[in-house]
Design a protein around this motif. Sequence first.
Motif, PDB file in Angstrom:
ATOM      1  N   ASP A  44       1.056  -1.312  -0.283  1.00  0.00           N
ATOM      2  CA  ASP A  44      -0.153   0.101  -0.198  1.00  0.00           C
ATOM      3  C   ASP A  44       1.105   1.502   0.112  1.00  0.00           C
ATOM      4  N   CYS A  45       2.481   1.496   0.390  1.00  0.00           N
ATOM      5  CA  CYS A  45       2.338   2.461   0.527  1.00  0.00           C
ATOM      6  C   CYS A  45       4.373   1.757   0.587  1.00  0.00           C
ATOM      7  N   HIS A  46       5.386   2.057   0.900  1.00  0.00           N
ATOM      8  CA  HIS A  46       6.406   1.778   0.459  1.00  0.00           C
ATOM      9  C   HIS A  46       6.822   0.650   0.040  1.00  0.00           C
ATOM     10  N   ASN A  47       6.406   0.510  -1.773  1.00  0.00           N
ATOM     11  CA  ASN A  47       6.233  -0.214  -2.071  1.00  0.00           C
ATOM     12  C   ASN A  47       7.073  -0.901  -2.926  1.00  0.00           C
ATOM     13  N   TYR A  48       7.000  -2.179  -3.222  1.00  0.00           N
ATOM     14  CA  TYR A  48       8.571  -2.642  -4.017  1.00  0.00           C
ATOM     15  C   TYR A  48       7.946  -3.211  -5.418  1.00  0.00           C
ATOM     16  N   LEU A  49       9.208  -3.004  -6.731  1.00  0.00           N
ATOM     17  CA  LEU A  49       8.630  -3.888  -7.241  1.00  0.00           C
ATOM     18  C   LEU A  49       8.915  -5.499  -7.342  1.00  0.00           C
ATOM     19  N   GLU A  50       8.213  -6.386  -7.607  1.00  0.00           N
ATOM     20  CA  GLU A  50       8.379  -7.612  -7.846  1.00  0.00           C
ATOM     21  C   GLU A  50       8.738  -8.061  -8.814  1.00  0.00           C
TER      22      GLU A  50
END
Length: 356
Positions: A144-150
């Motif tokens: 939701d926040c502090h996103n990352y790409l898988e």
Amino acid sequence: MVSISLCMIVKNEEAVLARCLESVCDLVDEVNIVDTGSTDQTVAIARRYTDRVFFYEWTGNFAAARSASFSYATKEYILYMDADDVILEEDRHKFKKLKEMLDPAVDSVSMFYNAGEDSFGNVTLRYRRNRLIKRSRDFQWKGDCHNYLEVTGLIVNSDIAITHRKIKHSVSRNLNIYKMKLERGDPFTARDYFYYGNELKDNRHYAEAIESYKRNIELNTGWVEDKINACINMADCYRYLNDQDNELTALFQSFRFDSPRPEALSRIGDQFKRRQVYRTAAYWYEQAIRTPENNTQWSFSYPAYRTWYPNLQLCVCYYYLGDLDAAYRHNEEARKYRPQDPHVLHNKQLLEAKRA
């Protein structure tokens, strides 16, 4: 040469957007800007650089917004940046070479994220992110926040840095996102507990932050690097609560997961320095200095804790231990990084007088 789409999400970024785009627009082949509800001149500024300006109704979910911005990309690779990011001149040259030489078989290029700088231009926080990704792989944003790409596949670690130069910070925004997540009864992952702890800590809810970090550490799932940093951040919370015993325990707990990090070693030195146990403090600061830089590290790295900071503290420790030559030597090491630091200059003047 590969082609690149820049994709950004923005909202009320009139103070910084032009600065960002000036640093990157000539490096890419397409600029896509997704506005999530600006009420200032952000959209007008964006249109000076591209006609590909789109609109997205904000839902409170950064991953969804970032994914929406990616959907407009048409080139081979996607580069993403925030409006308060820039690419500095040295990194622009590196980026141009990368673009010319990049093998199209590469799925992602990681770059440093220099997330903070001190007044002397030293990087204060650095970590890696998958920054340039192959569009056809359709990698997804998570969180939701502090996103990352898988991201999976062939990943190349570059020495290019994106530099974050914020002029404002929404202190409670991310904390509120996590609180809403809790109110909805959404499950928390180990990663959620770590970042929720960080938000609580930044907002001075230290006891709650400690509990969130403990939840991260107790879970068998999650990234080991987050657990190391959870221990170190938990130690900071204990220090703010004047609980020195648990602070020290938390720092040593970080050793369970991997080799000691300079961020923990310097803080252990701080503990003994505060107690005026200078020889023991010096031992831990020396260990921090001897820890080599790891340019492949993806987790948070705070370079000060293996460079100028332990050297400055060693200056003080050796001064009180009566070794003025060692004190001067370490102060000079600190001065390489902070030449106009008033503490460093004071030490230099004092030690030169005493050694004369």
